[in-house]
Design an enzyme around this catalytic site. Structure first.
Site, mmCIF file in Angstrom:
data_model
loop_
_atom_site.group_PDB
_atom_site.id
_atom_site.type_symbol
_atom_site.label_atom_id
_atom_site.label_comp_id
_atom_site.label_asym_id
_atom_site.label_seq_id
_atom_site.Cartn_x
_atom_site.Cartn_y
_atom_site.Cartn_z
ATOM 1 N N HIS A 42 0.870 -1.345 0.009
ATOM 2 C CA HIS A 42 -0.072 0.049 -0.031
ATOM 3 C C HIS A 42 1.059 1.184 -0.106
ATOM 4 O O HIS A 42 2.121 1.039 0.024
ATOM 5 C CB HIS A 42 -0.987 0.023 1.155
ATOM 6 C CG HIS A 42 -0.445 -0.336 2.519
ATOM 7 N ND1 HIS A 42 0.853 0.430 3.069
ATOM 8 C CD2 HIS A 42 -0.407 -1.223 3.343
ATOM 9 C CE1 HIS A 42 0.981 0.012 4.230
ATOM 10 N NE2 HIS A 42 0.582 -0.843 4.450
ATOM 11 N N ASP A 43 0.227 2.579 0.105
ATOM 12 C CA ASP A 43 1.184 3.474 -0.070
ATOM 13 C C ASP A 43 1.995 3.784 1.229
ATOM 14 O O ASP A 43 3.175 4.612 0.738
ATOM 15 C CB ASP A 43 0.039 4.935 0.035
ATOM 16 C CG ASP A 43 -0.710 5.117 -1.366
ATOM 17 O OD1 ASP A 43 -0.341 4.334 -2.299
ATOM 18 O OD2 ASP A 43 -1.503 5.916 -1.479
ATOM 19 N N GLY A 44 1.943 3.100 2.307
ATOM 20 C CA GLY A 44 3.013 3.106 3.362
ATOM 21 C C GLY A 44 4.288 2.321 2.972
ATOM 22 O O GLY A 44 5.044 3.045 3.216
ATOM 23 N N HIS A 45 3.954 1.391 2.100
ATOM 24 C CA HIS A 45 5.236 0.642 1.581
ATOM 25 C C HIS A 45 5.821 1.594 0.468
ATOM 26 O O HIS A 45 6.987 1.671 0.587
ATOM 27 C CB HIS A 45 4.763 -0.670 1.047
ATOM 28 C CG HIS A 45 4.235 -1.815 2.037
ATOM 29 N ND1 HIS A 45 3.038 -2.072 2.037
ATOM 30 C CD2 HIS A 45 4.799 -2.503 2.989
ATOM 31 C CE1 HIS A 45 2.821 -2.933 2.843
ATOM 32 N NE2 HIS A 45 3.916 -3.127 3.594
ATOM 33 N N GLN B 99 6.380 -15.904 11.988
ATOM 34 C CA GLN B 99 6.213 -15.036 12.846
ATOM 35 C C GLN B 99 4.795 -14.954 13.095
ATOM 36 O O GLN B 99 4.283 -14.009 13.533
ATOM 37 C CB GLN B 99 6.750 -13.637 12.237
ATOM 38 C CG GLN B 99 5.956 -13.000 11.061
ATOM 39 C CD GLN B 99 6.479 -12.057 10.284
ATOM 40 O OE1 GLN B 99 7.564 -11.902 9.886
ATOM 41 N NE2 GLN B 99 5.867 -10.854 10.443
ATOM 42 N N GLY C 215 8.672 0.305 8.496
ATOM 43 C CA GLY C 215 7.725 1.348 8.900
ATOM 44 C C GLY C 215 7.436 1.534 10.353
ATOM 45 O O GLY C 215 7.484 0.520 11.057
ATOM 46 N N LYS D 172 4.866 1.947 11.914
ATOM 47 C CA LYS D 172 3.434 1.637 12.490
ATOM 48 C C LYS D 172 3.681 0.433 13.119
ATOM 49 O O LYS D 172 3.068 0.197 14.529
ATOM 50 C CB LYS D 172 2.557 1.269 11.447
ATOM 51 C CG LYS D 172 1.157 0.884 11.889
ATOM 52 C CD LYS D 172 0.279 0.616 10.914
ATOM 53 C CE LYS D 172 0.516 -0.892 10.349
ATOM 54 N NZ LYS D 172 -0.107 -1.523 11.311
ATOM 55 N N ASP D 173 4.491 -0.229 12.976
ATOM 56 C CA ASP D 173 5.225 -1.582 13.822
ATOM 57 C C ASP D 173 6.438 -0.882 14.666
ATOM 58 O O ASP D 173 7.524 -1.350 14.387
ATOM 59 C CB ASP D 173 5.409 -2.839 13.188
ATOM 60 C CG ASP D 173 4.444 -3.057 11.965
ATOM 61 O OD1 ASP D 173 3.548 -3.830 12.582
ATOM 62 O OD2 ASP D 173 4.532 -3.231 10.880
ATOM 63 N N SER E 98 -1.928 -3.560 5.524
ATOM 64 C CA SER E 98 -2.650 -4.980 4.756
ATOM 65 C C SER E 98 -3.839 -5.295 5.511
ATOM 66 O O SER E 98 -4.702 -5.667 4.951
ATOM 67 C CB SER E 98 -1.519 -5.865 4.585
ATOM 68 O OG SER E 98 -0.386 -5.206 4.070
HETATM 69 O O1 PAF Z 1 6.643 -5.960 8.897
HETATM 70 C C1 PAF Z 1 6.618 -6.724 8.123
HETATM 71 O O2 PAF Z 1 6.125 -6.765 7.204
HETATM 72 C C2 PAF Z 1 7.199 -8.080 8.600
HETATM 73 O O3 PAF Z 1 7.363 -8.148 9.761
HETATM 74 C C3 PAF Z 1 8.706 -8.190 7.933
HETATM 75 C C4 PAF Z 1 9.685 -7.104 8.694
HETATM 76 C C5 PAF Z 1 8.985 -8.076 6.493
HETATM 77 C C6 PAF Z 1 9.334 -9.378 8.399
HETATM 78 O O4 PAF Z 1 8.592 -10.666 7.924
#
Ligand code: PAF
Length: 280
Positions: free
Chosen positions: A33-36, A60, A147, A149-150, A186
């Site tokens: 999305h636009d954030g990426h 994860q 980002g 956001k995380d 997402s």
């Molecule tokens: O932030 C994410 O999309 C995921 O945690 C990452 C950093 C790509 C690792 O899988």
């Protein structure tokens, strides 16, 4: 310039070796999305070569989480990367990254990775740190962008490169929001129409908490509880809503001067778990 897609570690490594000058890596799980895309553009300011990765990283996700239904939109993602001027994307299949079940892991320190997201999602940051270290070993970037956001992920990865002496700069990208304030994610695609119109309340609540701290409130526990109650009364199911110190996510003292803080939240709206944060 057209986008080169690398499915194998060998092809990615060869392309990286061919890059002249510094390399910036933007790891993603796709569904861009636009954030990426803002991160890709920020990466281009950091280094002449930008490499994106797209890999939905099973290790994860918890056993009851959304690994299987996580949106996979590879063709559309590649079009967006190409339009953003990205030259290489590393998009391995699962058996390229994990030819056998992974047995060696990066275990981030519990004081940072065991709280908030880590408390709600046991093993999550271990999975993130492990795949990111693998990506770093494959791509060997000079700089990597994540980002904010995380927020906790960004901090965990900063600590990882420092403690493991990796020669990589970690850069945080500002949160990109929809016009109504909802942080782009997402997982927003999981929201029903009524949930989507309710969703910006999370950001509004974080703004209210930020403004209260800026206005002088220091009874952090009461402030957090009020904000969480208010969300719960509007139909949310709050996992956590916490004011923490930016540098290590510990709780601020009641005599804090109110600077260097961040308010972070995770809450469910229906079946969708949203996270957001705001630096104070
Ligand atoms: O932030 C994410 O999309 C995921 O945690 C990452 C950093 C790509 C690792 O899988």
């Amino acid at each position: 310039m057209s986008l080169l897609i690398h499915k194998s570690i060998g092809s990615m490594r060869a392309a990286r070796m061919g890059c002249e000058g510094e390399v910036a890596l933007v790891p993603t799980m796709g569904n861009l999305h636009d954030g990426h895309i803002a991160l890709m553009r920020a990466a281009a300011k950091e280094a002449p070569n930008v490499i994106a990765s797209i890999f939905v990283n099973r290790i994860q996700f918890g056993p009851t989480e959304d690994f299987d239904r996580y949106p996979r939109t590879f063709e559309a993602d590649c079009e967006k990367l190409e339009a953003a001027g990205v030259e290489h994307v590393f998009a391995p299949l699962e058996n390229e990254m994990y030819p056998q079940p992974q047995q060696y892991f990066v275990e981030p320190a519990a004081n940072l990775a065991g709280v908030l997201e880590g408390a709600s999602r046991p093993g999550h940051f271990r999975g993130v740190a492990t795949v990111v270290l693998k990506l770093f070993n494959i791509v060997q970037p000079d700089v990597a962008l994540f980002g904010k956001k995380d927020y906790q992920q960004w901090l965990v990865l900063q600590h990882m490169v420092r403690e493991l002496s990796l020669p990589i700069r970690i850069v945080g990208g500002e949160i990109v929001r929809a016009t109504d304030g909802l942080a782009l994610s997402s997982r927003n695609g999981y929201l029903s129409v009524p949930e989507r119109s309710e969703a910006p309340r999370l950001h509004r609540m974080l703004c209210a908490v930020r403004d209260a701290v800026r206005g002088g409130r220091r009874d952090f526990a009461a402030l957090q509880a009020e904000a969480a109650d208010s969300l719960n009364r509007s139909g949310w199911n709050v996992d956590y809503l916490c004011i923490r110190r930016r540098e290590d996510l510990t709780a601020p003292a009641d005599n804090s001067d109110g600077t260097g803080l961040v308010v972070l939240a995770a809450a469910r709206l229906g079946n969708t778990r949203l996270i957001d944060n705001l630096e104070i």
